[in-house]
Design an enzyme around this catalytic site. Structure first.
Site, short mmCIF file in Angstrom:
data_model
loop_
_atom_site.label_atom_id
_atom_site.label_comp_id
_atom_site.label_asym_id
_atom_site.label_seq_id
_atom_site.Cartn_x
_atom_site.Cartn_y
_atom_site.Cartn_z
N GLU A 105 -70.35 -17.53 24.41
CA GLU A 105 -71.27 -16.53 24.26
C GLU A 105 -70.89 -15.22 25.20
O GLU A 105 -70.49 -15.42 26.27
CB GLU A 105 -72.47 -16.91 24.31
CG GLU A 105 -73.85 -15.82 24.11
CD GLU A 105 -73.59 -15.00 22.85
OE1 GLU A 105 -73.54 -13.85 22.99
OE2 GLU A 105 -73.34 -15.78 21.82
N ASP A 162 -70.68 -11.20 13.83
CA ASP A 162 -71.04 -9.91 13.64
C ASP A 162 -70.02 -9.04 12.60
O ASP A 162 -68.66 -9.38 12.81
CB ASP A 162 -70.87 -9.05 14.97
CG ASP A 162 -71.84 -7.71 14.76
OD1 ASP A 162 -71.37 -6.84 13.85
OD2 ASP A 162 -72.17 -7.23 15.72
N ASP A 207 -73.82 -14.51 6.16
CA ASP A 207 -74.81 -13.99 5.07
C ASP A 207 -74.32 -12.78 4.53
O ASP A 207 -74.81 -11.91 3.64
CB ASP A 207 -76.33 -13.47 5.69
CG ASP A 207 -76.13 -12.72 7.01
OD1 ASP A 207 -75.08 -12.19 7.22
OD2 ASP A 207 -77.18 -12.24 7.41
#
Length: 230
Positions: free
Chosen positions: A66, A116, A152
């Site tokens: 991360e 992203d 999504d």
């Protein structure tokens, strides 16, 4: 996976969330204190999937990479609270860390969830799923290793399917298709979307084995644009 140049991660590097330059090809069996299937999640965010996945599958070890230090610290604290010794979180850029963290065939699975989209044209080079990542994972994943991708953004899903397939991964749902079975572990975003009705696009791939030679694939998956629903 340990060789004469392999070594365990320095405890200080784990405490600070980064693998040090001297920790190239760490001995993950020493790090976790056992030999177990090793999986990777890139971009766990607040770590809800990582924590639940590690808790429900204690027979495997999970490494998360991360970029945000605060999220790394949050996941580590929650892992300690839940007694998850099979979860390690490293801070940094996954594409820079991958070449020196894992030996060929070391990984049993890869999870990339809701990366992203980087909508602006000048930022497209920052997108996570592209040929560079897929080609590297052909080597780092063992034969039969699984790629779990979720988004999504429909255009991202389509681009991901094309990229993974073109680099030789086998689509578990069939060529060009998305994975329709519900996952065993949902992320926080997926649980929220169950309430709002927003669709999630999932894809699942299997590595047939390391490529016979260098892969030369021109498609990048970086050129699409789309509108993301809030």
């Amino acid at each position: 996976m340990a060789g004469k140049d392999a070594r365990a991660l320095d405890p200080a590097s784990l405490a600070h969330g980064c693998a040090l330059p001297s920790d190239a090809f760490p001995d993950w069996e020493v790090c976790f204190g056992r030999k177990a299937p090793l999986e990777l999640e890139i971009g766990p965010g607040h770590g809800h999937f990582a924590l639940d996945h590690a808790a429900q599958n204690r027979s495997l070890d999970l490494v998360c990479i991360e970029t945000r230090r605060a999220d790394c610290d949050l996941i580590r604290e929650r892992a300690r609270e839940r007694g998850l010794a099979n979860l390690v979180v490293l801070q940094g850029d996954a594409k820079l860390l991958l070449p020196r963290l894992f030996a060929p065939g070391a990984l049993s699975g890869l999870h990339v969830q809701f990366p992203d989209p980087w909508w602006k044209k000048r930022h497209r080079k920052r997108r996570m799923v592209d040929v560079e990542l897929a080609v590297r994972m052909r080597t780092l994943l063992k034969q039969g290793g699984i790629v779990d991708f979720r988004t999504d953004v429909p255009a991202y899903a389509q681009a991901a399917v094309e990229v993974w397939e073109e680099t030789g991964f086998e689509n578990a749902a069939g060529k060009g298709k998305l994975w329709t079975e519900a996952p065993a572990v949902l992320s926080t975003r997926e649980r929220r979307y169950l309430q709002t009705g927003q669709p999630v696009f999932r894809a699942r791939f299997m590595n047939p084995g390391p490529p016979a030679g260098e892969l030369a694939v021109e498609a990048t998956g970086r050129e699409w644009t789309d509108v993301r629903r809030k």
